[in-house]
Write an enzyme that holds these catalytic residues in place. Structure first.
Site, mmCIF file in Angstrom:
data_model
loop_
_atom_site.group_PDB
_atom_site.id
_atom_site.type_symbol
_atom_site.label_atom_id
_atom_site.label_comp_id
_atom_site.label_asym_id
_atom_site.label_seq_id
_atom_site.Cartn_x
_atom_site.Cartn_y
_atom_site.Cartn_z
ATOM 1 N N ASN A 119 0.841 -1.199 0.000
ATOM 2 C CA ASN A 119 0.000 0.000 0.000
ATOM 3 C C ASN A 119 0.875 1.248 0.000
ATOM 4 O O ASN A 119 0.542 2.260 -0.605
ATOM 5 C CB ASN A 119 -0.898 0.005 1.229
ATOM 6 C CG ASN A 119 -1.638 1.318 1.387
ATOM 7 O OD1 ASN A 119 -2.491 1.649 0.582
ATOM 8 N ND2 ASN A 119 -1.274 2.107 2.407
ATOM 9 N N ASP A 179 1.890 6.592 0.362
ATOM 10 C CA ASP A 179 1.060 5.620 -0.358
ATOM 11 C C ASP A 179 1.487 5.534 -1.818
ATOM 12 O O ASP A 179 1.668 6.557 -2.485
ATOM 13 C CB ASP A 179 -0.417 6.038 -0.306
ATOM 14 C CG ASP A 179 -1.063 5.687 1.016
ATOM 15 O OD1 ASP A 179 -0.495 6.031 2.062
ATOM 16 O OD2 ASP A 179 -2.149 5.078 0.995
ATOM 17 N N ASP A 209 -0.792 -6.840 3.323
ATOM 18 C CA ASP A 209 -0.976 -5.813 4.342
ATOM 19 C C ASP A 209 -1.939 -4.725 3.869
ATOM 20 O O ASP A 209 -1.881 -4.295 2.715
ATOM 21 C CB ASP A 209 0.398 -5.192 4.652
ATOM 22 C CG ASP A 209 0.327 -4.151 5.751
ATOM 23 O OD1 ASP A 209 -0.237 -4.469 6.819
ATOM 24 O OD2 ASP A 209 0.824 -3.026 5.549
ATOM 25 N N GLU A 241 -5.232 -8.817 4.750
ATOM 26 C CA GLU A 241 -5.618 -8.129 5.980
ATOM 27 C C GLU A 241 -6.608 -7.028 5.632
ATOM 28 O O GLU A 241 -6.219 -5.957 5.208
ATOM 29 C CB GLU A 241 -4.391 -7.507 6.664
ATOM 30 C CG GLU A 241 -4.762 -6.776 7.948
ATOM 31 C CD GLU A 241 -3.968 -5.500 8.216
ATOM 32 O OE1 GLU A 241 -4.048 -4.979 9.335
ATOM 33 O OE2 GLU A 241 -3.276 -5.002 7.304
#
Ligand code: CA
Length: 499
Positions: A119, A179, A209, A241
């Site tokens: 991410n 990001d 993640d 996740e």
């Protein structure tokens, strides 16, 4: 034309089905490498240390898969901000160490999955450094500028670019975690390369993640990106996740991802611990069966990923009142549940941890209370002391320990495929404190009973045999003359066919 698209959609659906068919059912053990075992004695756990504990993980506990929290090069202790995706962090070792660990896992038939934080990167990643330098030179077209989400507008989750006035970058988690722009084809090509690289040197899959943050506030785009990652990974196992509710999880499962962590069942207020503490067995059976049905309908072939707590949560021993009987009973429930179960290192010895900050949730594994060899130092920023009644070695030698109980529960799940794969159908056991469900797979039919409250006698079980049992409360269940006598906090697994 329409026919061509329909054919493509069919091929895609078959492909997703095939990928999922390749997903294996396992009990995973989650390791924070920096706190697990320090091999070279510098106070930080490392890959050689993890490798030296494979007997413990695979044989003593019986886990069939290992999930390593991030091992790639990173400036932080937690390593969720990667500065080089193609290197092991020097604190943890080398790529050769990783390859050796992977080889040893493969020799034991154990899966080895890696945390994959894509991410965001570290702000010290060369891509981000180069992008900021471009902007500082007034070059908004620089090669790496498009790798991140730069903007002229300040806004929520944005940080000013140092040395480039008037520019901001998206950083939803922290200033030093910019990001990535996951819409950029060049970024996607880099990610595909990263995935291939680690699979080529022995990883068998990834823990993804921060799935819900790939595109902040755009659930559909997150599912699309998950589908892209599945395409990159092929038949390697992926578990995401997505810290969110059941409805969101089901929509993300549409991406073809093998597993998503079952957050609604985890932690103190989740279905498992709250039902164990409240003695609400029948309610738990209904939750398990309802979720299983919804998941199978939304994503046939998907594999649930159940757990009590992970590295972002206060350890479960506290919520379970530090009571070994309750700790064991909660373990019996989730370690036998449909899908893959994930054990957070230290949970199996009743480690308690602290709640003040993330480092307190990732404290050094306590191998022994007498001998600190192999024990790492607390991670940077830890403010509490870790406690446990007995270290792992002592518990391994004690058949009544929490660890020995975990090992028995893991062994039961490994021995009976129907537990992981069978569809859970709730049964009415006639007692509110009894969680009862049936699960069938490949000709094996099993009934699982957990007594979460006072003793109960279940009749009408003529023709069944007890194939496994657990005694969290200290007393074993008995099946005599079709009557299953369950002491408080006990578990029985029954199969038709009396002996
Ligand atoms: Ca070390």
């Amino acid at each position: 034309m329409a026919r061509k698209w329909a054919a493509l959609a069919l091929v895609a659906a078959l492909w997703v089905g095939m990928c999922r068919a390749g997903a294996e059912y396992r009990t995973y053990y989650e390791i924070f490498v920096g706190s697990f075992c320090d091999y070279d004695g510098d106070g930080i756990g490392d890959l050689r240390g993890a490798m030296s504990k494979l007997d413990y993980v695979c044989d003593t506990l019986g886990a069939t898969g290992i999930y390593l929290m991030p091992v790639m090069a990173s400036p932080s202790y937690h390593k969720y901000d990667v500065a080089n995706y193609f290197a092991v962090d020097p604190e943890y070792g080398t790529l050769e160490d990783f390859a050796d660990l992977a080889e040893e896992c493969a020799r034991r038939g154990a899966a080895l999955i890696l945390d994959l934080p894509v991410n965001h990167t570290s702000s010290s990643h060369p891509w981000f450094v180069a992008a900021c330098e471009s902007l500082a030179r007034g070059d908004a077209e620089g090669e790496y500028v498009g790798y991140y989400n730069f903007s002229r507008e300040r806004g929520s989750g944005r940080q000013p670019v140092p040395a480039a006035e008037g520019w901001y970058y998206e950083a939803q988690f922290a200033e030093d975690m910019p990001d990535l722009n996951l819409d950029n084809d060049a970024v996607r090509a880099e990610i595909a390369k990263i995935v291939r690289f680690w699979l080529d040197i022995g990883a068998t899959g990834f823990r993804l993640d921060a799935v819900t943050s790939y595109y902040t506030g755009a659930a559909g785009k997150n599912a699309e990106f998950l589908a892209f990652l599945k395409e990159c990974a092929g038949d390697a196992y992926l578990v995401g996740e997505a810290w969110t509710d059941g409805g969101q999880l089901l929509s993300l499962y549409g991406s073809g991802t093998d597993s998503l962590f079952n957050f609604p069942f985890s932690q103190k207020d989740g279905d498992i611990i709250s039902c164990v503490l409240g003695g609400r067995g029948a309610a738990l059976a209904k939750s398990v069966a309802d979720w299983d049905a919804r998941l199978r309908e939304a994503a046939p072939g998907a594999v649930d990923a159940v757990f009590l707590t992970n590295h972002d949560m206060v350890r479960s021993a506290g919520a379970l009142r530090r009571d070994p009987a309750l700790i064991k009973q909660a373990a019996a429930v989730y370690l036998l549940m449909p899908g893959n179960s994930f054990i957070y290192y230290g949970e199996e010895i009743g480690m308690r941890g602290g709640s003040r900050g993330d480092p307190d949730k990732r404290m050094p594994m306590i191998w022994s209370l007498e001998d600190d060899s192999g024990m790492a130092d607390p991670p940077e920023g830890a403010m509490s002391a870790e406690t446990v009644d007995a270290g792992a070695y002592a518990q391994a030698a004690d058949p009544g320990s929490i660890l020995s109980f975990y090992a028995r529960a893991v062994a039961i799940k490994s021995a009976h495929a129907a537990l992981a794969r069978g569809r859970a159908e709730a049964l009415d056991a006639g007692f509110a404190q009894v969680c009862a469900y049936e699960a069938a797979h490949g000709g094996e039919v099993l009934r699982v009973y957990h007594n979460l409250g006072d003793k109960a006698s279940l009749s009408g079980l003529e023709g069944f045999a007890m194939v496994a049992w657990l005694d969290a409360g200290g007393e074993s269940p008995e099946l005599v003359g079709g009557v299953l006598k369950m002491p408080p906090l006990s578990t029985a697994v029954l199969a038709p066919g009396a002996r």
